[in-house]
Design a protein around this motif. Sequence first.
Motif, PDB file in Angstrom:
ATOM      1  N   VAL A  95      28.963  44.639-105.668  1.00  0.00           N
ATOM      2  CA  VAL A  95      28.873  44.238-104.261  1.00  0.00           C
ATOM      3  C   VAL A  95      29.879  43.118-103.986  1.00  0.00           C
ATOM      4  CG1 VAL A  95      27.370  43.200-102.508  1.00  0.00           C
ATOM      5  CG2 VAL A  95      26.483  44.991-104.024  1.00  0.00           C
ATOM      6  N   SER A  96      30.001  42.221-104.936  1.00  0.00           N
ATOM      7  CA  SER A  96      30.946  41.118-104.799  1.00  0.00           C
ATOM      8  C   SER A  96      32.387  41.622-104.665  1.00  0.00           C
ATOM      9  CB  SER A  96      30.826  40.187-105.999  1.00  0.00           C
ATOM     10  OG  SER A  96      31.788  39.181-105.966  1.00  0.00           O
ATOM     11  N   PHE A  97      32.719  42.698-105.355  1.00  0.00           N
ATOM     12  CA  PHE A  97      34.066  43.270-105.252  1.00  0.00           C
ATOM     13  C   PHE A  97      34.350  43.729-103.822  1.00  0.00           C
ATOM     14  CE2 PHE A  97      33.780  44.163-109.971  1.00  0.00           C
ATOM     15  CZ  PHE A  97      34.742  43.234-110.323  1.00  0.00           C
ATOM     16  N   LYS A  98      33.351  44.261-103.157  1.00  0.00           N
ATOM     17  CA  LYS A  98      33.539  44.686-101.765  1.00  0.00           C
ATOM     18  C   LYS A  98      33.841  43.487-100.869  1.00  0.00           C
ATOM     19  CE  LYS A  98      30.686  48.799-102.171  1.00  0.00           C
ATOM     20  NZ  LYS A  98      29.500  49.530-101.715  1.00  0.00           N
TER      21      LYS A  98
ATOM     22  N   LYS B 297      35.161  40.596-101.877  1.00  0.00           N
ATOM     23  CA  LYS B 297      36.493  40.109-102.243  1.00  0.00           C
ATOM     24  C   LYS B 297      37.577  40.978-101.621  1.00  0.00           C
ATOM     25  CE  LYS B 297      35.156  38.034-106.647  1.00  0.00           C
ATOM     26  NZ  LYS B 297      35.230  38.134-108.114  1.00  0.00           N
ATOM     27  N   ASP B 298      37.352  42.283-101.596  1.00  0.00           N
ATOM     28  CA  ASP B 298      38.326  43.192-100.988  1.00  0.00           C
ATOM     29  C   ASP B 298      38.462  42.909 -99.492  1.00  0.00           C
ATOM     30  OD1 ASP B 298      40.131  45.532-101.159  1.00  0.00           O
ATOM     31  OD2 ASP B 298      38.618  46.465 -99.862  1.00  0.00           O
ATOM     32  N   ALA B 299      37.329  42.692 -98.829  1.00  0.00           N
ATOM     33  CA  ALA B 299      37.357  42.389 -97.392  1.00  0.00           C
ATOM     34  C   ALA B 299      38.086  41.067 -97.135  1.00  0.00           C
ATOM     35  CB  ALA B 299      35.943  42.334 -96.834  1.00  0.00           C
ATOM     36  N   GLU B 300      37.847  40.074 -97.976  1.00  0.00           N
ATOM     37  CA  GLU B 300      38.535  38.784 -97.827  1.00  0.00           C
ATOM     38  C   GLU B 300      40.039  38.946 -98.047  1.00  0.00           C
ATOM     39  OE1 GLU B 300      36.506  36.354-100.695  1.00  0.00           O
ATOM     40  OE2 GLU B 300      34.755  36.074 -99.401  1.00  0.00           O
TER      41      GLU B 300
END
Length: 171
Positions: free
Chosen positions: A109-112, A114-117
């Motif tokens: 979930v954190s990767f999502k 980070k990708d959005a950021e």
Amino acid sequence: MKTLLFFNVTKMDKIRLTVILLICTLSLSAQNLSKQEKLERIKAQKIAFITNRLQLTTNEAQKFWPVYNEFFAKKEQLNKEKKQVNLDLKNNWKNYPDSKKTELIDQLVSFKLKDAELQMEFHNQLKKILPIDKVILLHQVESQFKTYLLKQLKGQANGEINPSSRNFKRK
């Protein structure tokens, strides 16, 4: 401006056309290439495709490509990390205690996030170096390039990089 085959062609158009023809020629001669060589050719095609469609000025290109390349390097690293966590979770989740399972799924979930950021950071940088119309067009051009690649992989592409063609419109 010179007239070539009944069309007005600027010096920049000639350069773009030359780059596109060179890439098409190289892609047609690419039969037994390594994975790395294929990736390099795809990157070269993408650069030509985007440069041609966005009609970047020299000044814009000098500012755009470093930002674009840095963004994709970060995105590639993020995807690599995500793939590793996914693989670990896929292969070992039954053997892990609940705390480890929770940690790994939280990472996904954190990767999502980070990708959005990362996307937002890239978007804000683009707005500083390109006119908003070209920022909008970039999203469309990237989508068209993906369609082109998929068609090429399926053997449907004719080797021609012409994003204005009907073949490159999403259905």
